[in-house]
Design a protein around this motif. Sequence first.
Motif, short mmCIF file in Angstrom:
data_model
loop_
_atom_site.label_atom_id
_atom_site.label_comp_id
_atom_site.label_asym_id
_atom_site.label_seq_id
_atom_site.Cartn_x
_atom_site.Cartn_y
_atom_site.Cartn_z
N LEU A 200 -46.72 9.89 38.99
CA LEU A 200 -46.14 11.99 39.02
C LEU A 200 -45.10 11.73 39.68
O LEU A 200 -44.00 12.88 39.75
CB LEU A 200 -46.88 12.68 40.36
CG LEU A 200 -47.09 13.77 40.69
CD1 LEU A 200 -47.49 13.99 39.18
CD2 LEU A 200 -48.40 13.98 41.81
N ARG A 201 -44.42 10.65 40.46
CA ARG A 201 -43.00 10.86 41.16
C ARG A 201 -41.60 10.42 40.00
O ARG A 201 -41.38 11.62 39.19
CB ARG A 201 -42.81 10.23 42.31
CG ARG A 201 -43.60 10.17 43.58
CD ARG A 201 -42.87 9.49 44.77
NE ARG A 201 -43.52 8.29 44.68
CZ ARG A 201 -43.98 7.88 45.05
NH1 ARG A 201 -45.07 8.42 46.19
NH2 ARG A 201 -44.67 6.07 45.21
N LYS A 202 -42.33 9.86 39.56
CA LYS A 202 -41.73 9.68 37.85
C LYS A 202 -41.24 10.85 37.24
O LYS A 202 -40.39 11.63 36.45
CB LYS A 202 -41.81 8.27 36.84
CG LYS A 202 -41.96 6.87 37.87
CD LYS A 202 -42.08 5.93 36.70
CE LYS A 202 -42.43 4.94 37.52
NZ LYS A 202 -42.38 3.42 36.26
N LYS A 203 -42.84 11.35 36.90
CA LYS A 203 -42.78 12.51 35.60
C LYS A 203 -41.99 14.02 36.89
O LYS A 203 -41.39 14.90 36.17
CB LYS A 203 -44.22 13.03 36.16
CG LYS A 203 -44.39 14.59 34.94
CD LYS A 203 -46.27 14.55 34.53
CE LYS A 203 -45.87 15.72 33.76
NZ LYS A 203 -45.65 17.16 34.25
N GLU A 204 -42.19 13.88 38.18
CA GLU A 204 -41.58 14.85 38.62
C GLU A 204 -40.18 14.97 38.88
O GLU A 204 -39.00 16.58 38.15
CB GLU A 204 -42.01 14.94 40.30
CG GLU A 204 -43.34 15.41 40.63
CD GLU A 204 -43.71 15.57 41.88
OE1 GLU A 204 -42.84 14.13 42.98
OE2 GLU A 204 -44.68 15.91 42.06
N ARG A 205 -39.40 13.70 39.08
CA ARG A 205 -37.91 13.37 38.55
C ARG A 205 -37.35 14.04 37.04
O ARG A 205 -36.52 14.84 37.19
CB ARG A 205 -37.85 12.20 38.65
CG ARG A 205 -37.44 11.63 40.15
CD ARG A 205 -36.64 10.78 40.48
NE ARG A 205 -37.30 9.24 39.96
CZ ARG A 205 -38.64 8.25 40.32
NH1 ARG A 205 -38.40 8.88 41.75
NH2 ARG A 205 -39.04 7.38 40.05
N LEU A 206 -38.45 13.19 35.93
CA LEU A 206 -38.56 13.44 34.46
C LEU A 206 -38.57 15.70 34.51
O LEU A 206 -37.06 15.68 33.54
CB LEU A 206 -39.60 13.13 33.97
CG LEU A 206 -38.86 13.00 32.44
CD1 LEU A 206 -37.46 12.80 31.93
CD2 LEU A 206 -40.11 12.64 31.67
N ASP A 207 -39.42 15.64 34.65
CA ASP A 207 -38.80 17.20 34.62
C ASP A 207 -37.93 18.09 35.29
O ASP A 207 -37.49 19.09 35.22
CB ASP A 207 -40.64 18.29 35.83
CG ASP A 207 -41.34 17.70 34.81
OD1 ASP A 207 -41.45 17.47 33.62
OD2 ASP A 207 -43.30 17.64 35.66
N ARG A 208 -37.81 17.20 36.41
CA ARG A 208 -36.52 17.97 37.05
C ARG A 208 -35.27 17.95 36.47
O ARG A 208 -34.08 18.46 35.78
CB ARG A 208 -36.28 17.33 38.23
CG ARG A 208 -34.85 17.73 39.34
CD ARG A 208 -34.86 19.65 39.64
NE ARG A 208 -33.40 20.13 39.53
CZ ARG A 208 -32.89 21.76 39.89
NH1 ARG A 208 -33.87 21.82 38.47
NH2 ARG A 208 -32.32 21.59 40.43
N GLU A 209 -35.10 17.31 35.82
CA GLU A 209 -33.74 16.14 34.76
C GLU A 209 -34.12 16.70 33.03
O GLU A 209 -32.81 17.68 33.58
CB GLU A 209 -33.52 14.60 34.16
CG GLU A 209 -33.51 13.82 35.30
CD GLU A 209 -33.90 12.31 35.03
OE1 GLU A 209 -34.13 12.44 33.89
OE2 GLU A 209 -33.45 11.57 35.86
#
Length: 465
Positions: A200-209
């Motif tokens: 989820l944290r990886k996805k959140e970072r990717l979403d932000r990017e």
Amino acid sequence: MSVPQPPFQPTDRTSSAATDVNPVVALKELVARLYREQNKVQDLLSSLGFALRSFNNLNQFLELIPLIATRVTDADGGVLFLYKSNGQVSLEKLHCQDIHQRKQIRKALETATSAVTTALTTAQIVPATATLDAQVSHHLGSQIQLFGTTILVKQAERGRLYVFSSDPEYTWTETRQKLVRLVADQTAVAIENDELKVELRKKERLDRELEIGAEIQLRLLPRQCPNVPGVSLAARCQPANRVGGDYYDFIPIERDLNQADGKSSNPDSCWGLVIGDVMGKGVPAGLIMTMTRGMLRAEALNEHSPARILQHLNRVMYTDLENSHRFVTLFYSEYNPQTRRLTYSNAAHHPPLLWQAATKTVKRLDTLEGMLIGLEAHSNYEDAQVQLEPGDTIIYYTDGFTDAANQRGDRFDEERLEGEFKFACRHCQDPQAILEYLFAQVHKFISGATNQNKDDMTLVVMRIN
């Protein structure tokens, strides 16, 4: 003088009451003891469930596992092994009730771990459970009563939980085995939750990017249509994802490099109108679109014809596009407000549609030569031109329009777009109204489809006043 009293001699009745056990009392004591044991097990498992909900640190939760497993089974200790992604086994946590015995137990378990690691082949992904069981049992000794169960996460073995006792009278009843398995299941849930949090944290970072990428891309597209003398313009890009591969631009054909803001100081300057589509969607297509925009704007300053500009652009981008296995379709045109002449060249893009007001007919603006940008290093492109008259209207579009499909799988296609374009030119007052009408017709056509707006949709409308 007092006479000493003889010692107390119990009567036969008193003696019988002291020695005989009342069955009712014994049964009550047994029930009370079982009730206490049941409450103890429930409290321990409740504490484990609370920890599972409350702990954010997986390592803190795993500290409790051998302890809880030991307590609920009245054993001497417990040990947790985890399997690493590289196929190795790790002695993760150990609990031992006897602090004097703990050092000896740990040494035996570390020796077992080393033996398992040595036995593993590099081809194995997870250690063999049978090997681990054998080594742990061997190094703890035959005097230890041992029970182990596997920790399964999504049907994959991720570890092993053992509980042991040195009491020779200790037995692994079915109830004790079930309790150990229950603790192992809670451990599996904790491991899976931790991995989901990481994802989820990886996805959140990717979403932000992606949000940043979408914002940058939005800023690279024209914020508004320019004021071109004698022309009305409207444009919209609607990406299927947050970052898309469609591209359109209005380029002032000025030789003054100070005009970097996209505005023309000379009302008689020519204007470049371009639309393109990178094969594919998402971030890779968006990156190539950004690269195409920068290179095309640089080429437009060199006073070459549209065909020469596309030829140079293709040569410059060929290597990068070939490595990325992507191509670009591009239609580049230049409009001269003084002569009302549009010169253009096409690199395999959908030909724009020209509504000629005098004849009420539609013409496709295309060229005979013109391959995809990035397909061949030495592609040739052709120039063409058309004389525009007041009332004439052109739409530049991407294949997101014509490939849009409804529930039955029917495409909106070029013929339908041409028909709707004719209707819009006869009934809409300005380019913005034409744009709104065409977008509305496409959305109405695909209404109810499973995958609405599968592709980026871009439309530019130009009308001669």
